[in-house]
Scaffold this motif. Structure first.
Motif, PDB file in Angstrom:
ATOM      1  N   ILE A 248      43.437  27.843  32.638  1.00 32.37           N
ATOM      2  CA  ILE A 248      42.452  28.030  34.065  1.00 32.37           C
ATOM      3  C   ILE A 248      42.305  28.771  34.746  1.00 32.37           C
ATOM      4  N   TRP A 249      41.012  29.811  35.128  1.00 29.39           N
ATOM      5  CA  TRP A 249      40.495  30.839  35.133  1.00 29.39           C
ATOM      6  C   TRP A 249      40.532  31.022  37.080  1.00 29.39           C
ATOM      7  N   VAL A 250      40.551  31.536  37.651  1.00 32.07           N
ATOM      8  CA  VAL A 250      40.592  31.303  39.233  1.00 32.07           C
ATOM      9  C   VAL A 250      40.240  33.272  39.650  1.00 32.07           C
ATOM     10  N   GLU A 251      39.180  33.024  40.976  1.00 30.77           N
ATOM     11  CA  GLU A 251      38.902  34.358  41.548  1.00 30.77           C
ATOM     12  C   GLU A 251      40.571  34.829  42.318  1.00 30.77           C
ATOM     13  N   ARG A 252      40.925  34.154  43.387  1.00 33.33           N
ATOM     14  CA  ARG A 252      41.685  34.199  44.739  1.00 33.33           C
ATOM     15  C   ARG A 252      42.707  33.221  44.191  1.00 33.33           C
ATOM     16  N   GLU A 253      44.441  33.923  45.001  1.00 33.43           N
ATOM     17  CA  GLU A 253      45.573  32.974  45.047  1.00 33.43           C
ATOM     18  C   GLU A 253      44.606  31.365  45.737  1.00 33.43           C
ATOM     19  N   LYS A 289      49.126  21.507  28.061  1.00 30.70           N
ATOM     20  CA  LYS A 289      49.996  21.594  28.685  1.00 30.70           C
ATOM     21  C   LYS A 289      48.898  22.922  29.687  1.00 30.70           C
ATOM     22  N   LEU A 290      48.773  22.623  31.069  1.00 28.52           N
ATOM     23  CA  LEU A 290      47.465  23.597  32.047  1.00 28.52           C
ATOM     24  C   LEU A 290      48.841  24.499  32.389  1.00 28.52           C
ATOM     25  N   TRP A 291      47.722  25.431  32.749  1.00 27.11           N
ATOM     26  CA  TRP A 291      48.274  26.876  33.367  1.00 27.11           C
ATOM     27  C   TRP A 291      47.232  26.907  34.407  1.00 27.11           C
ATOM     28  N   VAL A 292      47.538  27.805  35.647  1.00 29.42           N
ATOM     29  CA  VAL A 292      46.261  28.519  36.356  1.00 29.42           C
ATOM     30  C   VAL A 292      46.820  29.535  37.212  1.00 29.42           C
ATOM     31  N   LYS A 293      45.978  30.408  36.344  1.00 28.09           N
ATOM     32  CA  LYS A 293      46.116  32.070  37.214  1.00 28.09           C
ATOM     33  C   LYS A 293      44.881  33.006  37.304  1.00 28.09           C
ATOM     34  N   VAL A 294      45.342  34.197  38.117  1.00 27.39           N
ATOM     35  CA  VAL A 294      43.922  34.229  39.148  1.00 27.39           C
ATOM     36  C   VAL A 294      43.793  35.662  37.964  1.00 27.39           C
ATOM     37  N   ARG A 295      41.964  35.973  38.157  1.00 26.48           N
ATOM     38  CA  ARG A 295      41.390  37.062  37.972  1.00 26.48           C
ATOM     39  C   ARG A 295      40.422  37.746  38.794  1.00 26.48           C
ATOM     40  N   GLU A 296      39.935  38.680  39.316  1.00 24.29           N
ATOM     41  CA  GLU A 296      39.315  38.492  40.471  1.00 24.29           C
ATOM     42  C   GLU A 296      38.009  39.557  39.898  1.00 24.29           C
ATOM     43  N   GLY A 297      37.380  38.960  40.384  1.00 24.00           N
ATOM     44  CA  GLY A 297      35.919  39.381  39.716  1.00 24.00           C
ATOM     45  C   GLY A 297      35.607  38.704  38.258  1.00 24.00           C
ATOM     46  N   TRP A 298      36.241  37.170  37.396  1.00 24.36           N
ATOM     47  CA  TRP A 298      36.351  37.337  36.420  1.00 24.36           C
ATOM     48  C   TRP A 298      34.726  36.935  36.214  1.00 24.36           C
ATOM     49  N   VAL A 299      33.753  36.868  36.950  1.00 30.19           N
ATOM     50  CA  VAL A 299      32.447  35.621  36.790  1.00 30.19           C
ATOM     51  C   VAL A 299      30.882  37.062  36.366  1.00 30.19           C
ATOM     52  N   ASP A 300      31.987  37.952  37.047  1.00 31.57           N
ATOM     53  CA  ASP A 300      31.220  39.804  37.216  1.00 31.57           C
ATOM     54  C   ASP A 300      31.310  40.276  35.859  1.00 31.57           C
ATOM     55  N   ASP A 301      32.293  40.162  34.864  1.00 29.70           N
ATOM     56  CA  ASP A 301      33.108  40.956  34.338  1.00 29.70           C
ATOM     57  C   ASP A 301      32.568  40.232  33.104  1.00 29.70           C
ATOM     58  N   GLU A 302      31.964  41.469  32.969  1.00 29.46           N
ATOM     59  CA  GLU A 302      31.407  41.044  31.198  1.00 29.46           C
ATOM     60  C   GLU A 302      32.266  41.153  30.179  1.00 29.46           C
ATOM     61  N   ALA A 303      33.348  41.794  30.186  1.00 28.65           N
ATOM     62  CA  ALA A 303      34.017  41.622  28.516  1.00 28.65           C
ATOM     63  C   ALA A 303      34.565  39.771  28.884  1.00 28.65           C
ATOM     64  N   MET A 304      35.491  39.674  30.499  1.00 28.79           N
ATOM     65  CA  MET A 304      35.698  38.634  29.771  1.00 28.79           C
ATOM     66  C   MET A 304      34.763  37.674  29.656  1.00 28.79           C
ATOM     67  N   LEU A 305      34.080  37.279  30.308  1.00 30.64           N
ATOM     68  CA  LEU A 305      32.810  36.545  29.974  1.00 30.64           C
ATOM     69  C   LEU A 305      32.372  37.004  28.787  1.00 30.64           C
ATOM     70  N   LYS A 306      32.396  37.841  28.001  1.00 33.31           N
ATOM     71  CA  LYS A 306      32.221  38.141  26.497  1.00 33.31           C
ATOM     72  C   LYS A 306      33.788  36.639  25.920  1.00 33.31           C
ATOM     73  N   GLN A 307      35.150  37.481  25.942  1.00 33.34           N
ATOM     74  CA  GLN A 307      36.307  36.609  25.903  1.00 33.34           C
ATOM     75  C   GLN A 307      35.689  35.195  25.455  1.00 33.34           C
ATOM     76  N   LEU A 308      35.531  34.651  26.917  1.00 35.59           N
ATOM     77  CA  LEU A 308      35.039  33.762  27.752  1.00 35.59           C
ATOM     78  C   LEU A 308      34.892  32.477  26.585  1.00 35.59           C
ATOM     79  N   GLY A 309      33.162  33.117  26.035  1.00 34.46           N
ATOM     80  CA  GLY A 309      32.074  32.372  25.198  1.00 34.46           C
ATOM     81  C   GLY A 309      31.255  31.859  25.453  1.00 34.46           C
ATOM     82  N   TYR A 310      30.393  33.355  26.782  1.00 33.13           N
ATOM     83  CA  TYR A 310      29.669  33.063  27.688  1.00 33.13           C
ATOM     84  C   TYR A 310      28.521  34.673  26.737  1.00 33.13           C
ATOM     85  N   THR A 311      27.943  33.749  25.901  1.00 35.85           N
ATOM     86  CA  THR A 311      27.312  34.726  25.127  1.00 35.85           C
ATOM     87  C   THR A 311      26.024  34.411  25.179  1.00 35.85           C
ATOM     88  N   ASP A 312      24.739  35.182  24.777  1.00 36.24           N
ATOM     89  CA  ASP A 312      23.122  34.458  24.212  1.00 36.24           C
ATOM     90  C   ASP A 312      23.644  34.171  23.037  1.00 36.24           C
TER      91      ASP A 312
END
Length: 312
Positions: A248-253, A289-312
């Motif tokens: 589970i990715w979030v933006e902040r600690e 099994k679940l983990w929670v990890k932080v990645r700041e700004g993932w919502v505005d990260d085009e490369a990560m969005l594609k990695q997560l399947g947010y494509t046209d």
């Protein structure tokens, strides 16, 4: 109140003649009940549902096959205005692309409401020159059903729809006429999928969605929109158990602490409920099994969005 404003196929009847097959977009602004309608039309809980807008983030294909035809419903992200973040722009692109690829569009609105976003979607469908129906959803919640008649008359005077249907996706009312109206407008051609197939999405994708559904249902305020789910491992073990590892990715600690909860209670509840849903859908035991990890700004990260399947 009739379910359709035009004379067409009677309720429960299917078009005669050759087998029909086509893609149908369920399109609408956020939170009008598109995912609930998809699930009702295919008779299976495929698309995740929550009371929050923008629950659907991906195009999801739901397949309904009968003796008369095969309808491939596309549940699209809600088209919304003022999209400032990369993910929101991606969702709008996905919705517009889906509309351009279908044989028929069903615009879904709430009973008694026609907003600027509804108008913008109507214009987007018109640009593609796609045949369309209107499904007025949540009619069971309308306090004054008589007021729907002038509302629909006003819409009909300024907007063109092949048919207008009154439905309650939650209570499965008015669906037979809607299904018949859809089928009779699809092209005559053989089925694309087998009769027992309900989606083209993988179990891996569906597992991520079931975890994300619990995030949408359990977390308060805006936090669900700062989260997403990535499946890092999906393996069927020799003992017949599906072993699934999800991040589970979030933006902040601070958001991470909220998702985990005191003593890990929130994360445990999310995982336990998601696992039970997976076991029912996948028809086998699941080890999640679940983990929670932080990645700041993932919502505005085009490369990560594609990695997560947010494509046209």
């Amino acid at each position: 109140m009739n379910d359709a404003t035009e004379t067409g196929t009677a309720a429960g009847e299917l078009p005669h003649g050759d087998f029909r097959c086509g893609l149908v977009a369920l399109a609408g602004r956020p939170n009008v009940g598109k995912s609930t309608l998809l699930n009702a039309l295919i008779g299976f809980r495929l698309s995740i549902v929550s009371p929050r807008p923008q629950t659907t983030r991906h195009r999801i294909l739901g397949i309904a096959t009968s003796e008369a035809g095969q309808v491939m419903y596309v549940d699209t992200p809600g088209l919304h205005r003022g999209a400032k973040r990369a993910m929101n722009r991606s969702l709008n692109r996905a919705a517009r692309t889906a509309i351009s690829e279908v044989d028929l569009a069903v615009q879904v609105i709430e009973a008694g409401r026609w907003t600027d976003e509804d108008e913008a979607l109507y214009a987007a469908i018109a640009e593609q020159k796609v045949p369309r129906l209107l499904a007025i959803n949540k009619v069971d919640l309308a306090k004054d059903k008589a007021a729907l008649l002038p509302f629909v008359a006003g819409l009909s005077a300024t907007h063109e729809f092949g048919e207008i249907h009154y439905v309650s996706a939650l209570r499965r009312k008015g669906l037979e006429r809607l299904q018949a109206g859809i089928l009779e407008r699809l092209p005559v051609r053989p089925p694309v999928f087998g009769a027992d197939e309900i989606t083209d999405r993988s179990e891996r994708f569906l597992a991520a969605e079931m975890v994300r559904e619990q995030l949408m249902l359990r977390l308060d305020q805006e936090l669900p929109y700062a989260t997403t789910v990535e499946i890092e491992r999906f393996k069927d073990r020799d003992d017949g158990v599906a072993e699934i590892h999800a991040v589970i990715w979030v933006e902040r600690e601070g958001q991470k602490a909220i998702v985990i909860g005191q003593g890990g209670a929130q994360l445990k509840a999310i995982g336990s409920t998601a696992r039970r849903h997976m076991e029912r859908m996948f028809e086998r035991k699941v080890f999640l099994k679940l983990w929670v990890k932080v990645r700041e700004g993932w919502v505005d990260d085009e490369a990560m969005l594609k990695q997560l399947g947010y494509t046209d």
